[in-house]
Design a protein around this motif. Structure first.
Motif, PDB file in Angstrom:
ATOM      1  N   SER A  76      53.428  40.359  35.564  1.00 32.92           N
ATOM      2  CA  SER A  76      54.421  41.213  34.899  1.00 32.92           C
ATOM      3  C   SER A  76      54.350  42.604  35.469  1.00 32.92           C
ATOM      4  O   SER A  76      55.471  43.230  35.658  1.00 32.92           O
ATOM      5  CB  SER A  76      53.920  41.247  33.258  1.00 32.92           C
ATOM      6  N   ASN A  77      53.338  43.120  35.730  1.00 37.41           N
ATOM      7  CA  ASN A  77      53.005  44.400  36.540  1.00 37.41           C
ATOM      8  C   ASN A  77      53.880  44.367  37.987  1.00 37.41           C
ATOM      9  O   ASN A  77      54.544  45.248  38.141  1.00 37.41           O
ATOM     10  CB  ASN A  77      51.803  44.977  36.641  1.00 37.41           C
TER      11      ASN A  77
ATOM     12  N   LYS B   8      57.426  44.789  37.142  1.00 37.91           N
ATOM     13  CA  LYS B   8      57.961  46.237  36.726  1.00 37.91           C
ATOM     14  C   LYS B   8      57.818  47.117  37.939  1.00 37.91           C
ATOM     15  O   LYS B   8      58.691  47.920  38.130  1.00 37.91           O
ATOM     16  CB  LYS B   8      56.957  46.702  35.564  1.00 37.91           C
ATOM     17  N   GLU B   9      56.926  46.975  38.732  1.00 45.63           N
ATOM     18  CA  GLU B   9      56.937  47.813  39.986  1.00 45.63           C
ATOM     19  C   GLU B   9      57.856  47.451  40.864  1.00 45.63           C
ATOM     20  O   GLU B   9      58.679  48.542  41.420  1.00 45.63           O
ATOM     21  CB  GLU B   9      55.638  47.652  40.606  1.00 45.63           C
TER      22      GLU B   9
ATOM     23  N   LYS C 159      49.454  39.266  33.536  1.00 49.73           N
ATOM     24  CA  LYS C 159      49.418  40.650  33.592  1.00 49.73           C
ATOM     25  C   LYS C 159      49.758  41.269  34.668  1.00 49.73           C
ATOM     26  O   LYS C 159      50.612  42.256  35.061  1.00 49.73           O
ATOM     27  CB  LYS C 159      48.150  41.150  32.963  1.00 49.73           C
ATOM     28  N   GLU C 160      49.103  40.710  35.628  1.00 51.84           N
ATOM     29  CA  GLU C 160      49.480  41.154  37.294  1.00 51.84           C
ATOM     30  C   GLU C 160      50.919  40.720  37.688  1.00 51.84           C
ATOM     31  O   GLU C 160      51.716  41.638  38.118  1.00 51.84           O
ATOM     32  CB  GLU C 160      48.420  40.510  38.212  1.00 51.84           C
TER      33      GLU C 160
ATOM     34  N   SER D 280      44.150  43.224  46.082  1.00 49.77           N
ATOM     35  CA  SER D 280      44.667  44.370  46.008  1.00 49.77           C
ATOM     36  C   SER D 280      45.268  45.047  47.381  1.00 49.77           C
ATOM     37  O   SER D 280      46.136  45.756  47.304  1.00 49.77           O
ATOM     38  CB  SER D 280      43.584  45.134  45.456  1.00 49.77           C
TER      39      SER D 280
END
Length: 163
Positions: free
Chosen positions: A93-94, A97-98, A90-91, A48
């Protein structure tokens, strides 16, 4: 300097300490991967703080390029598509998108997703990341044909930017 010079003259071990240090760390890396069962296909969770730092740096870069009226092309690079990638989907894909959303905030920035343009046949294998010595799937590097495909696609996008 005096001590290093003297020890280099009389000690083979001292002279080769840089190579020895590299071999020790490489073998520790291979040992860790062997013990934990890590290989090129192992899922990698996002770190993160590193992600946040990188996104902050990208944002600063885009703000600066917009201020200087410099055009920027941001693209999602090709990734192997014949097997599931080593990312938590999922990470990943995010992330895409970001990046796309961030690109849309700047009028000098162009975005394109090129992740599927290099066919599976143009990807290969890499050396083992453990003591198994078995080659592993390579998710980061493709063969010459893949580079030609990437070049052709990037050229099209750059030409669109220039127009």
């Amino acid at each position: 300097r005096f001590l290093n010079k003297g020890l280099n003259q009389y000690s083979i071990s001292w002279k080769g300490r840089k190579q020895l240090r590299g071999k020790i760390f490489t073998n520790l890396y291979l040992l860790r991967n062997t013990m934990l069962g890590i290989n090129a296909q192992t899922k990698r969770p996002m770190i993160s703080q590193n992600y946040k730092n990188n996104m902050d740096a990208l944002t600063c870069l885009l703000e600066h390029t917009q201020y200087c009226d410099i055009k920027v092309l941001i693209y999602i690079p090709p990734i192997r598509n014949d097997v599931e990638p080593p990312y938590i989907l999922k990470e990943y894909s995010n992330f895409k998108k970001e990046i796309k959303g961030l690109s849309a905030r700047y009028n000098n920035t162009y975005f394109v997703n090129l992740e599927s343009i290099v066919s599976a046949q143009f990807w290969g294998t890499k050396e083992a990341t453990s003591f198994s010595r078995k080659d592993e799937l390579d998710f980061m590097h493709f063969q010459k044909e893949g580079h030609v495909i990437l070049y052709e696609n990037l050229l099209v996008e750059i030409e669109k930017m220039i127009e």
